[in-house]
Design a protein around this motif. Structure first.
Motif, PDB file in Angstrom:
ATOM      1  N   ASN A 190       0.828  -1.205   0.000  1.00  6.97           N
ATOM      2  CA  ASN A 190       0.000   0.000   0.000  1.00  6.97           C
ATOM      3  C   ASN A 190       0.868   1.263   0.000  1.00  6.97           C
ATOM      4  O   ASN A 190       0.413   2.331  -0.413  1.00  6.97           O
ATOM      5  CB  ASN A 190      -0.901   0.043   1.230  1.00  6.97           C
ATOM      6  CG  ASN A 190      -1.963  -1.028   1.254  1.00  6.97           C
ATOM      7  OD1 ASN A 190      -2.443  -1.400   2.307  1.00  6.97           O
ATOM      8  ND2 ASN A 190      -2.340  -1.566   0.105  1.00  6.97           N
ATOM      9  N   TRP A 191       2.100   1.133   0.484  1.00  9.65           N
ATOM     10  CA  TRP A 191       3.008   2.273   0.614  1.00  9.65           C
ATOM     11  C   TRP A 191       4.097   2.274  -0.456  1.00  9.65           C
ATOM     12  O   TRP A 191       5.065   3.027  -0.357  1.00  9.65           O
ATOM     13  CB  TRP A 191       3.630   2.262   2.010  1.00  9.65           C
ATOM     14  CG  TRP A 191       2.645   2.661   3.073  1.00  9.65           C
ATOM     15  CD1 TRP A 191       1.682   1.881   3.641  1.00  9.65           C
ATOM     16  CD2 TRP A 191       2.505   3.951   3.646  1.00  9.65           C
ATOM     17  NE1 TRP A 191       0.951   2.611   4.545  1.00  9.65           N
ATOM     18  CE2 TRP A 191       1.436   3.888   4.570  1.00  9.65           C
ATOM     19  CE3 TRP A 191       3.178   5.166   3.481  1.00  9.65           C
ATOM     20  CZ2 TRP A 191       1.031   4.990   5.319  1.00  9.65           C
ATOM     21  CZ3 TRP A 191       2.787   6.267   4.231  1.00  9.65           C
ATOM     22  CH2 TRP A 191       1.720   6.164   5.139  1.00  9.65           C
ATOM     23  N   ALA A 192       3.940   1.450  -1.499  1.00  9.69           N
ATOM     24  CA  ALA A 192       4.999   1.316  -2.506  1.00  9.69           C
ATOM     25  C   ALA A 192       5.254   2.612  -3.263  1.00  9.69           C
ATOM     26  O   ALA A 192       6.403   3.017  -3.467  1.00  9.69           O
ATOM     27  CB  ALA A 192       4.657   0.187  -3.475  1.00  9.69           C
ATOM     28  N   SER A 193       4.185   3.284  -3.699  1.00  7.43           N
ATOM     29  CA  SER A 193       4.356   4.531  -4.446  1.00  7.43           C
ATOM     30  C   SER A 193       5.037   5.589  -3.580  1.00  7.43           C
ATOM     31  O   SER A 193       5.960   6.280  -4.027  1.00  7.43           O
ATOM     32  CB  SER A 193       2.995   5.034  -4.933  1.00  7.43           C
ATOM     33  OG  SER A 193       3.126   6.297  -5.568  1.00  7.43           O
ATOM     34  N   PHE A 194       4.594   5.722  -2.333  1.00  2.98           N
ATOM     35  CA  PHE A 194       5.208   6.664  -1.393  1.00  2.98           C
ATOM     36  C   PHE A 194       6.694   6.348  -1.240  1.00  2.98           C
ATOM     37  O   PHE A 194       7.551   7.241  -1.300  1.00  2.98           O
ATOM     38  CB  PHE A 194       4.485   6.566  -0.045  1.00  2.98           C
ATOM     39  CG  PHE A 194       5.110   7.382   1.051  1.00  2.98           C
ATOM     40  CD1 PHE A 194       4.738   8.701   1.250  1.00  2.98           C
ATOM     41  CD2 PHE A 194       6.063   6.823   1.894  1.00  2.98           C
ATOM     42  CE1 PHE A 194       5.314   9.462   2.274  1.00  2.98           C
ATOM     43  CE2 PHE A 194       6.644   7.571   2.909  1.00  2.98           C
ATOM     44  CZ  PHE A 194       6.262   8.898   3.100  1.00  2.98           C
ATOM     45  N   ALA A 195       7.015   5.065  -1.036  1.00  4.86           N
ATOM     46  CA  ALA A 195       8.405   4.676  -0.799  1.00  4.86           C
ATOM     47  C   ALA A 195       9.286   4.946  -2.009  1.00  4.86           C
ATOM     48  O   ALA A 195      10.420   5.414  -1.878  1.00  4.86           O
ATOM     49  CB  ALA A 195       8.468   3.200  -0.412  1.00  4.86           C
ATOM     50  N   ARG A 196       8.774   4.653  -3.205  1.00  6.91           N
ATOM     51  CA  ARG A 196       9.585   4.895  -4.415  1.00  6.91           C
ATOM     52  C   ARG A 196       9.916   6.376  -4.568  1.00  6.91           C
ATOM     53  O   ARG A 196      11.051   6.747  -4.906  1.00  6.91           O
ATOM     54  CB  ARG A 196       8.833   4.385  -5.652  1.00  6.91           C
ATOM     55  CG  ARG A 196       8.840   2.868  -5.798  1.00  6.91           C
ATOM     56  CD  ARG A 196       8.360   2.449  -7.175  1.00  6.91           C
ATOM     57  NE  ARG A 196       6.958   2.756  -7.385  1.00  6.91           N
ATOM     58  CZ  ARG A 196       5.963   1.900  -7.152  1.00  6.91           C
ATOM     59  NH1 ARG A 196       6.221   0.703  -6.681  1.00  6.91           N
ATOM     60  NH2 ARG A 196       4.717   2.258  -7.401  1.00  6.91           N
ATOM     61  N   ARG A 197       8.937   7.222  -4.305  1.00  8.64           N
ATOM     62  CA  ARG A 197       9.173   8.663  -4.440  1.00  8.64           C
ATOM     63  C   ARG A 197      10.102   9.173  -3.328  1.00  8.64           C
ATOM     64  O   ARG A 197      10.947  10.041  -3.570  1.00  8.64           O
ATOM     65  CB  ARG A 197       7.842   9.412  -4.413  1.00  8.64           C
ATOM     66  CG  ARG A 197       6.936   9.097  -5.595  1.00  8.64           C
ATOM     67  CD  ARG A 197       5.597   9.786  -5.468  1.00  8.64           C
ATOM     68  NE  ARG A 197       5.733  11.233  -5.549  1.00  8.64           N
ATOM     69  CZ  ARG A 197       4.780  12.084  -5.181  1.00  8.64           C
ATOM     70  NH1 ARG A 197       3.629  11.634  -4.685  1.00  8.64           N
ATOM     71  NH2 ARG A 197       4.980  13.386  -5.289  1.00  8.64           N
ATOM     72  N   LEU A 198       9.950   8.626  -2.131  1.00 11.84           N
ATOM     73  CA  LEU A 198      10.813   9.040  -1.025  1.00 11.84           C
ATOM     74  C   LEU A 198      12.265   8.665  -1.307  1.00 11.84           C
ATOM     75  O   LEU A 198      13.183   9.481  -1.146  1.00 11.84           O
ATOM     76  CB  LEU A 198      10.336   8.383   0.275  1.00 11.84           C
ATOM     77  CG  LEU A 198      11.177   8.682   1.520  1.00 11.84           C
ATOM     78  CD1 LEU A 198      11.120  10.165   1.875  1.00 11.84           C
ATOM     79  CD2 LEU A 198      10.713   7.831   2.699  1.00 11.84           C
TER      80      LEU A 198
END
Length: 266
Positions: A32-40
């Protein structure tokens, strides 16, 4: 039998030297947090992110009772040792926020991020309890994933919440069913609601920094909680932030949350 290990999904550049463990909320998964993590990670390549499926969630199956926050912390310590990646920082949303606070006492990470979770005891209820009732009433099978989503929407939940819950569907036995056991999830929720972790906030470990993020359209953190957090901030190691959006901030306001964590991490 060997102890089961948490499933995890890592997002990292070759330059990663520090590790942020990301803990989802109840009914969620690490992805669920993959997009957030990639951008971070793109903005802070010295950090890698370990997106964890907490026990009884996603692909982290086969864990024995007791199903408690303490057991979740024990699982995470085992995962960190197996990966040989220290918990330099931990970010937890909702249910995962309280697990993150318990991690602070166990491994003293440099930072703890608590996303829209109250440190104190609460009476069982709210959206998490309502979703559990829906899962019990409508266990499936559903002919299609869309049928399950429509069922949740018909109970008054927003479309994005219904789609998020539908990530817990698996195909088999004549249709789609929920892949988690509601009785086991209820045990985790019961420990979450009864656990008081204000001592971690009000007497933080000297080497740790705690960031609490409140969603301004959520009622999870009460006025009393905010007053207590402001008092705790006098220590200089507790920081309170407010972002526009509902409880699922990484969906409601991903840019705001990303900017906040990216700018303050480490």
């Amino acid at each position: 039998m060997p102890r089961p290990q948490l499933h995890q999904y890592t997002v990292a550049e070759a330059s990663a030297r520090r590790w942020l463990y990301v803990l989802h909320g109840i009914y969620g998964t690490g992805r669920n947090w993959a997009s957030f993590a990639r951008r971070l990670v793109a903005g802070r390549p010295e950090w890698g992110a370990v997106l964890v499926d907490l026990r009884l969630h996603g692909h982290s199956k086969g864990f024995e009772p007791p199903h408690t926050l303490g057991a979740c912390v024990h699982d995470l310590l085992g995962l960190s040792a197996a990966l040989e990646r220290p918990v330099n920082a931990v970010l937890g949303h909702s249910f995962g926020g309280k697990v993150a606070l318990m991690m602070a006492a166990a491994v003293t990470p440099s930072q703890v991020w608590v996303i829209d979770a109250s440190p104190g005891r609460r009476s069982p209820g709210g959206g998490a309890a309502r979703l559990l009732q829906i899962v019990r009433r409508y266990p499936g099978p559903f002919p299609t994933r869309r049928d399950a989503i429509s069922t949740v929407e018909a109970e008054g939940f927003a479309s994005y919440v219904a789609h998020w819950l539908a990530t817990n569907l698996v195909l088999g036995g004549g249709g789609y069913r929920w892949r988690f056991d509601p009785d086991e999830i209820e045990r985790l929720l019961a420990d979450y609601f009864r656990r008081d972790l204000w001592d971690v906030i009000e007497t933080p470990v000297p080497s740790s920094e705690i960031h609490v993020v409140r969603a301004d359209q959520s009622d999870i953190l009460s006025a009393g909680d905010m007053k207590r957090l402001r008092a705790a901030s006098l220590s200089g190691r507790v920081h309170t932030h407010q972002l526009h959006g509902g409880h699922w901030l990484h969906v409601d306001n991903p840019d705001g949350l990303l900017g906040l964590v990216r700018d303050h991490l480490g």
